[in-house]
Scaffold this motif. Sequence first.
Motif, PDB file in Angstrom:
ATOM      1  N   ALA A   1      37.457  35.205  22.911  1.00 52.65           N
ATOM      2  CA  ALA A   1      38.288  34.160  22.309  1.00 52.65           C
ATOM      3  C   ALA A   1      38.540  33.029  23.299  1.00 52.65           C
ATOM      4  CB  ALA A   1      39.614  34.759  21.844  1.00 52.65           C
ATOM      5  N   LEU A   2      38.655  33.355  24.580  1.00 51.84           N
ATOM      6  CA  LEU A   2      38.851  32.343  25.614  1.00 51.84           C
ATOM      7  C   LEU A   2      37.643  31.409  25.707  1.00 51.84           C
ATOM      8  CD1 LEU A   2      41.204  31.902  27.671  1.00 51.84           C
ATOM      9  CD2 LEU A   2      39.742  33.002  29.370  1.00 51.84           C
ATOM     10  N   THR A   3      36.473  31.941  25.417  1.00 51.46           N
ATOM     11  CA  THR A   3      35.243  31.145  25.454  1.00 51.46           C
ATOM     12  C   THR A   3      35.264  30.037  24.411  1.00 51.46           C
ATOM     13  OG1 THR A   3      34.090  33.137  26.181  1.00 51.46           O
ATOM     14  CG2 THR A   3      32.714  31.326  25.454  1.00 51.46           C
ATOM     15  N   ALA A   4      36.068  30.219  23.359  1.00 51.89           N
ATOM     16  CA  ALA A   4      36.176  29.190  22.323  1.00 51.89           C
ATOM     17  C   ALA A   4      36.707  27.875  22.880  1.00 51.89           C
ATOM     18  CB  ALA A   4      37.078  29.680  21.186  1.00 51.89           C
ATOM     19  N   ILE A   5      37.484  27.933  23.963  1.00 50.71           N
ATOM     20  CA  ILE A   5      37.975  26.706  24.611  1.00 50.71           C
ATOM     21  C   ILE A   5      36.797  25.836  25.026  1.00 50.71           C
ATOM     22  CG2 ILE A   5      39.100  25.810  26.689  1.00 50.71           C
ATOM     23  CD1 ILE A   5      40.948  28.266  26.596  1.00 50.71           C
ATOM     24  N   TYR A   6      35.809  26.460  25.629  1.00 52.42           N
ATOM     25  CA  TYR A   6      34.656  25.724  26.151  1.00 52.42           C
ATOM     26  C   TYR A   6      33.690  25.352  25.033  1.00 52.42           C
ATOM     27  CZ  TYR A   6      36.851  27.320  30.362  1.00 52.42           C
ATOM     28  OH  TYR A   6      37.776  27.546  31.340  1.00 52.42           O
ATOM     29  N   LEU A   7      33.707  26.124  23.955  1.00 54.91           N
ATOM     30  CA  LEU A   7      32.979  25.705  22.758  1.00 54.91           C
ATOM     31  C   LEU A   7      33.511  24.350  22.299  1.00 54.91           C
ATOM     32  CD1 LEU A   7      31.177  26.092  20.225  1.00 54.91           C
ATOM     33  CD2 LEU A   7      33.106  27.335  19.208  1.00 54.91           C
ATOM     34  N   GLY A   8      34.845  24.201  22.288  1.00 55.22           N
ATOM     35  CA  GLY A   8      35.442  22.927  21.909  1.00 55.22           C
ATOM     36  C   GLY A   8      34.975  21.800  22.811  1.00 55.22           C
ATOM     37  N   ALA A   9      34.929  22.059  24.120  1.00 56.38           N
ATOM     38  CA  ALA A   9      34.453  21.043  25.061  1.00 56.38           C
ATOM     39  C   ALA A   9      32.991  20.698  24.808  1.00 56.38           C
ATOM     40  CB  ALA A   9      34.650  21.527  26.493  1.00 56.38           C
ATOM     41  N   ALA A  10      32.186  21.710  24.459  1.00 53.66           N
ATOM     42  CA  ALA A  10      30.768  21.467  24.159  1.00 53.66           C
ATOM     43  C   ALA A  10      30.624  20.628  22.892  1.00 53.66           C
ATOM     44  CB  ALA A  10      30.036  22.798  24.000  1.00 53.66           C
ATOM     45  N   GLU A  11      31.480  20.870  21.904  1.00 50.91           N
ATOM     46  CA  GLU A  11      31.446  20.061  20.686  1.00 50.91           C
ATOM     47  C   GLU A  11      31.862  18.628  20.977  1.00 50.91           C
ATOM     48  OE1 GLU A  11      32.193  23.611  17.393  1.00 50.91           O
ATOM     49  OE2 GLU A  11      33.920  22.525  18.205  1.00 50.91           O
ATOM     50  N   ALA A  12      32.799  18.443  21.906  1.00 48.94           N
ATOM     51  CA  ALA A  12      33.164  17.089  22.323  1.00 48.94           C
ATOM     52  C   ALA A  12      31.999  16.425  23.049  1.00 48.94           C
ATOM     53  CB  ALA A  12      34.398  17.130  23.223  1.00 48.94           C
ATOM     54  N   SER A  13      31.263  17.195  23.836  1.00 48.72           N
ATOM     55  CA  SER A  13      30.072  16.676  24.516  1.00 48.72           C
ATOM     56  C   SER A  13      29.021  16.234  23.505  1.00 48.72           C
ATOM     57  CB  SER A  13      29.466  17.754  25.423  1.00 48.72           C
ATOM     58  OG  SER A  13      30.351  18.125  26.430  1.00 48.72           O
ATOM     59  N   GLN A  14      28.831  17.063  22.491  1.00 45.71           N
ATOM     60  CA  GLN A  14      27.862  16.733  21.446  1.00 45.71           C
ATOM     61  C   GLN A  14      28.257  15.447  20.735  1.00 45.71           C
ATOM     62  OE1 GLN A  14      27.692  19.612  18.266  1.00 45.71           O
ATOM     63  NE2 GLN A  14      25.649  18.966  17.619  1.00 45.71           N
ATOM     64  N   GLU A  15      29.549  15.306  20.451  1.00 45.52           N
ATOM     65  CA  GLU A  15      30.017  14.098  19.782  1.00 45.52           C
ATOM     66  C   GLU A  15      29.801  12.866  20.653  1.00 45.52           C
ATOM     67  OE1 GLU A  15      34.139  12.179  17.958  1.00 45.52           O
ATOM     68  OE2 GLU A  15      34.038  14.312  18.441  1.00 45.52           O
ATOM     69  N   ALA A  16      30.067  12.984  21.955  1.00 46.15           N
ATOM     70  CA  ALA A  16      29.858  11.863  22.877  1.00 46.15           C
ATOM     71  C   ALA A  16      28.384  11.479  22.939  1.00 46.15           C
ATOM     72  CB  ALA A  16      30.369  12.234  24.266  1.00 46.15           C
ATOM     73  N   PHE A  17      27.522  12.479  22.931  1.00 47.46           N
ATOM     74  CA  PHE A  17      26.070  12.228  22.948  1.00 47.46           C
ATOM     75  C   PHE A  17      25.646  11.472  21.694  1.00 47.46           C
ATOM     76  CE2 PHE A  17      21.854  13.481  21.519  1.00 47.46           C
ATOM     77  CZ  PHE A  17      21.060  13.223  22.638  1.00 47.46           C
ATOM     78  N   ILE A  18      26.096  11.929  20.540  1.00 48.44           N
ATOM     79  CA  ILE A  18      25.703  11.309  19.269  1.00 48.44           C
ATOM     80  C   ILE A  18      26.236   9.886  19.176  1.00 48.44           C
ATOM     81  CG2 ILE A  18      26.034  11.429  16.763  1.00 48.44           C
ATOM     82  CD1 ILE A  18      25.954  14.498  17.048  1.00 48.44           C
ATOM     83  N   ARG A  19      27.491   9.678  19.589  1.00 47.78           N
ATOM     84  CA  ARG A  19      28.065   8.332  19.551  1.00 47.78           C
ATOM     85  C   ARG A  19      27.263   7.378  20.440  1.00 47.78           C
ATOM     86  NH1 ARG A  19      32.660   9.439  21.318  1.00 47.78           N
ATOM     87  NH2 ARG A  19      33.718   9.734  19.313  1.00 47.78           N
ATOM     88  N   PHE A  20      26.937   7.829  21.649  1.00 46.20           N
ATOM     89  CA  PHE A  20      26.160   6.994  22.565  1.00 46.20           C
ATOM     90  C   PHE A  20      24.803   6.653  21.963  1.00 46.20           C
ATOM     91  CE2 PHE A  20      22.959   6.491  25.888  1.00 46.20           C
ATOM     92  CZ  PHE A  20      23.537   5.515  26.691  1.00 46.20           C
ATOM     93  N   ALA A  21      24.159   7.653  21.355  1.00 44.84           N
ATOM     94  CA  ALA A  21      22.831   7.427  20.777  1.00 44.84           C
ATOM     95  C   ALA A  21      22.868   6.377  19.670  1.00 44.84           C
ATOM     96  CB  ALA A  21      22.266   8.739  20.244  1.00 44.84           C
TER      97      ALA A  21
END
Length: 392
Positions: free
Chosen positions: A238-258
Amino acid sequence: MSYDPTALDAAVRIVAEAAPEADQTGQFPWTGIRAVHQAGLLESTVATRYGGQGGTLSTAAHILAALGRGDPSVALISAMTIFNHLAQATKAHWPEDLYRELLSQARDRPLLLNAARVEPELGSPARGGLPATRARRTADGWAISGQKRFVTGAHGLTHFLVWAHTDEVQSRVGTFIVPNGSPGITIIENWKSLGMRATGSHDVEFTDVVVPTEHVLELVDPSVAQQDNRSHAALNLALTAIYLGAAEASQEAFIRFAHERVPANLGHSIAKTERFVTLSGEIDLLVSGARQIIFGALDGDLGNAEKLIRARLLAGRQIREAAQMAVRGIGNPGLNADLGLERHFRDIQSVLVHAPQEDTSVSILGRAAFERWNRVESERAQTPTIAIRKTA
């Protein structure tokens, strides 16, 4: 669901807006924590018998993933309290009057709890060993002395849950509930991590800090006090879900930049190029796949430790790879603080650093695989061989 999705979304927006400054200064992230408190998320797993909503571990993981999209540091500090309420809901190991009193105080301010277990000499209890921190008997209760490391949220906690041994003739080991701000507590500001900077996971020194006799959890013989890494597998996932959230934020930043990047020689956004379409697909495979792994396991059998450990390792490795892929794909702009991707990348490096660390977890799976093989071989050896007679 035991939380208000609208309140959660509003809290995440506040947390995300405050995250860059909290990361830069390394100060305790009060803005984010107050938003989490006001949304009622810190008490999301309080048992119904205490007037709470009785959120499950899966509920907690969904909340932590959302908060992780805003600021993993705020999510990690929050997780420690959320998990403590969940433990009380299942084990009822807190002194009843004290727990109810703390819940009443939580209406007016954030109640923040966290274990203080790691020590300079011992290292992580996940690797075995008992604490050097001592609880000395006094006329009024206990006097706690010792030093702890990596105490997440040290400056903002309302209570430290200090793992210590007693000075009794037959020594016992337990967790002592120590209010922050008590005389004899010194926070040593030495947290200088690559990421998760706002967690303020400093050392804390306790010098004859007095706590009442009954303010202790699970005081037991040292022979049964070793940390069981298998029993905490569900919480660790369940603690790993924190970093899943960060990875989803990374994905969003990548898509926005693209979509926003339009080179003059192309005349359109790089999101339309085959290279970035492919990169987007690879990142989605890793990030969305990690979400499926985490919540698929948490919604299943929480008693299967090996399955949960395996899910944590697979999801954690995918999360790390996704963030690296996003930074590498964007190139130099991905390392600029303005985009936010570099902060997510730094935070995500901690995904498998939490105890039990990656090597310990892999060893658990390796031994289990050997044991399964040995059991099968033993059963085969004990099974009588049935001869089949051929007929002409």
